[in-house]
Design a protein around this motif. Structure first.
Motif, PDB file in Angstrom:
ATOM      1  N   GLU A   1       0.812  -1.205   0.000  1.00 44.87           N
ATOM      2  CA  GLU A   1       0.000   0.000   0.000  1.00 44.87           C
ATOM      3  C   GLU A   1       0.856   1.269   0.000  1.00 44.87           C
ATOM      4  O   GLU A   1       0.492   2.281  -0.593  1.00 44.87           O
ATOM      5  N   GLN A   2       2.026   1.187   0.669  1.00 47.47           N
ATOM      6  CA  GLN A   2       2.898   2.372   0.748  1.00 47.47           C
ATOM      7  C   GLN A   2       3.366   2.827  -0.628  1.00 47.47           C
ATOM      8  O   GLN A   2       3.729   3.991  -0.816  1.00 47.47           O
ATOM      9  N   LEU A   3       3.371   1.879  -1.607  1.00 49.77           N
ATOM     10  CA  LEU A   3       3.894   2.197  -2.940  1.00 49.77           C
ATOM     11  C   LEU A   3       2.798   2.412  -3.978  1.00 49.77           C
ATOM     12  O   LEU A   3       3.090   2.650  -5.147  1.00 49.77           O
ATOM     13  N   LYS A   4       1.551   2.337  -3.557  1.00 46.44           N
ATOM     14  CA  LYS A   4       0.445   2.518  -4.503  1.00 46.44           C
ATOM     15  C   LYS A   4       0.001   3.971  -4.620  1.00 46.44           C
ATOM     16  O   LYS A   4      -0.818   4.305  -5.458  1.00 46.44           O
ATOM     17  N   LYS A   5       0.533   4.834  -3.809  1.00 44.37           N
ATOM     18  CA  LYS A   5       0.162   6.241  -3.839  1.00 44.37           C
ATOM     19  C   LYS A   5       0.815   6.950  -5.018  1.00 44.37           C
ATOM     20  O   LYS A   5       1.708   6.405  -5.679  1.00 44.37           O
TER      21      LYS A   5
END
Length: 523
Positions: free
Chosen positions: A36-40
């Motif tokens: 999730e940290q890299l989906k922004k």
């Protein structure tokens, strides 16, 4: 099973497992596209870095201790040795006042001058070593940053696109050959310029070019040999002996050392054991790398800065050579290039010394910007192949020191590539490090040595005996301190040997004659 035999079986088994892991080195233990940290949506590289460090919370402090971050050799102790110290070379010479150009290959963001903050973890560029899309590129003059809009680089015409930050962040894995080669194949300002055994032909080399890296050979990525602990990638500043005792992997666990004997031992020739008699004097590379720059990419052999500055109708110009590379450039001077070049050979134990910008030189000699001082009698010394790059570069003609020139910058900045004034250029570069400059500029001949260790040929293409063991044209013609049969035949040692043989035959004959004569008289 004997202990020694069991050890060799273990070594082979371990090498098979480790080699298989290394060949697939870009395979990660996690699918980062699911994080999730890299989906922004990211707006910059530093934002991606902070997302990385939110999980890899020790990576930043680890990386900041490495030479890839500091550009200082960790073995130098006093911090003088390294690109960011007082070292230089005879290519683009040095980084002071040229940071915005040089640091396009730094694993960080924003190193434009000496105000760069090495303590900020967000300045680390995780992507340059770990992204796997192949689309992530730093712009050559932007101090390590990619572009934020499509930009064509004037010198080459190459188009640079802004990264898709989310896509590259989600692609990360262990470093592959492309990650390492993006910088290390292009050192010195272009493909294959510096090392001679590192260029773009190694991205996908045939087996004949590099038996280790080829998919038809070992299929190794760079980190197969350049093993890594806590982000410290094994490499060499050449300040300590490469191997103090040439043993096998099992005997002294050399996995973190990038040497041939770490995997192959010092007795690697099972089929032709006589060749093992050479390993106490001859490095593996000497026989197994018959030439460098073999992949179709020329390497630079000479850079003469003293001829720079010539203009046509007031404008700089270039002259192309036969190998598709410039042989003259107004900004840089005269070049010489080569392909399939036979190395120069010398005694080497893995230690190279450097002439720093603060050292006094003798301008009437050829100055070794780096140099090898290994004695043939040193038990760790081996005959080793080198690329020797020759230069003619500026120096302080009154203080007799080499100098840091400012080369890169816009017109009016004092950069030589824009203003063509050596005095102002050197004043700028030396002042940036609080170093003295007399204002007197001369040019001195220099050399810079690169040990050759890549582009290992298959064993059937290694040097034959006749390449060295021959009177005329021996590759090792200039090597002293060792007797080489064939090359040295007919010399004082050979003559002494023949004289001893003659005296021995004469003695045996005389003894036989006396015995026969004596025997006949007694009878």
């Amino acid at each position: 099973m004997q202990k020694k035999q069991a050890g060799w079986y273990f070594a082979v088994f371990g090498a098979m497992i480790f080699g298989g892991w290394a060949a697939a080195s870009t395979v990660s233990t996690a699918d980062h596209s699911r994080f999730e940290q890299l989906k922004k949506e990211f707006a910059s590289g530093p934002e991606v870095t902070m997302a990385c460090l939110s999980c890899h919370n020790e990576a930043g402090s680890q990386f900041m201790k490495t030479i890839h971050w500091t550009w200082i050799c960790p073995e130098s102790g006093d911090g003088k040795l390294g690109k960011a110290g007082k070292s230089l070379n005879n290519y683009c010479i040095s980084i002071p006042e040229n940071e915005a150009r040089c640091t396009s290959c730094h694993a960080g963001y924003g190193w434009r001058d000496d105000s760069f903050d090495f303590s900020k973890e967000e300045n680390i560029d995780c992507l340059v070593c770990h992204e796997q899309t192949g689309t992530y590129k730093k712009y050559p003059t932007a101090a390590g940053y990619p572009v934020d809009q499509p930009t064509r680089f004037p010198a080459s015409g190459e188009l640079f696109e802004p990264p898709d930050w989310s896509a590259v962040a989600q692609s990360v894995a262990r470093p592959g050959r492309a990650n390492c080669g993006t910088c290390h194949f292009y050192g010195g300002g272009g493909d294959g310029v510096k090392h001679g055994d590192l260029d773009s032909s190694l991205f996908y080399p045939p087996k004949e070019l590099d038996v280790h890296m080829s998919e038809d050979g070992g299929g190794f990525a760079c980190i197969r040999c350049h093993t890594t602990v806590a982000h410290r990638i094994s490499g060499r500043c050449y300040q300590t002996p490469a191997v103090e005792e040439h043993k096998s992997l099992i005997e002294d666990d050399l996995t973190s050392r990038i040497t041939c004997v770490a995997c192959h031992s010092s007795s690697p020739h099972a089929e032709t054991a006589k060749l093992n008699d050479h390993t106490d004097k001859v490095a593996c590379q000497t026989c197994h790398i018959p030439a460098y720059a073999r992949g179709g990419v020329p390497t630079k052999m000479l850079w003469d800065w003293s001829e720079a500055g010539q203009l046509k109708e007031g404008r700089p110009y270039k002259v192309a050579g036969d190998l598709g590379r410039p042989v003259y450039d107004s900004q840089k001077g005269v070049f010489e290039w080569a392909e399939n070049e036979v190395p120069e050979y010398g005694w080497f134990k893995g230690v190279i010394r450097n002439t720093l910008v603060t050292d006094i030189i003798d301008p009437d000699t050829v100055v070794g910007v780096n140099y090898v001082d290994t004695k043939p009698s040193d038990p760790n010394a081996r005959i080793y192949p080198f690329k020797v790059h020759r230069g003619i570069q500026p120096y302080d003609a009154e203080l007799n020191t080499l100098v840091f020139p400012k080369l890169f910058g816009p017109k009016g900045s004092g950069a030589y590539w824009s203003d063509f004034d050596w005095v102002v250029s050197i004043q700028k570069g030396m002042a940036s490090r609080d170093l003295p400059f007399s204002g007197e500029v001369g040019f001195v001949e220099t050399t810079f040595r690169y040990p050759i260790t890549h582009m290992v040929a298959p064993k059937d293409q290694a040097l034959s005996c006749g390449e060295c063991h021959v009177r005329e044209g021996s590759r090792l013609a200039g090597i002293s301190g060792v007797y080489i049969p064939g090359r040295d035949s007919g010399g004082p040692l050979s003559k002494a040997g023949w004289m001893l043989t003659a005296f021995s035959i004469l003695g045996v004959g005389l003894h036989a004659f006396l015995r026969i004569s004596g025997w006949g008289g007694k009878k």
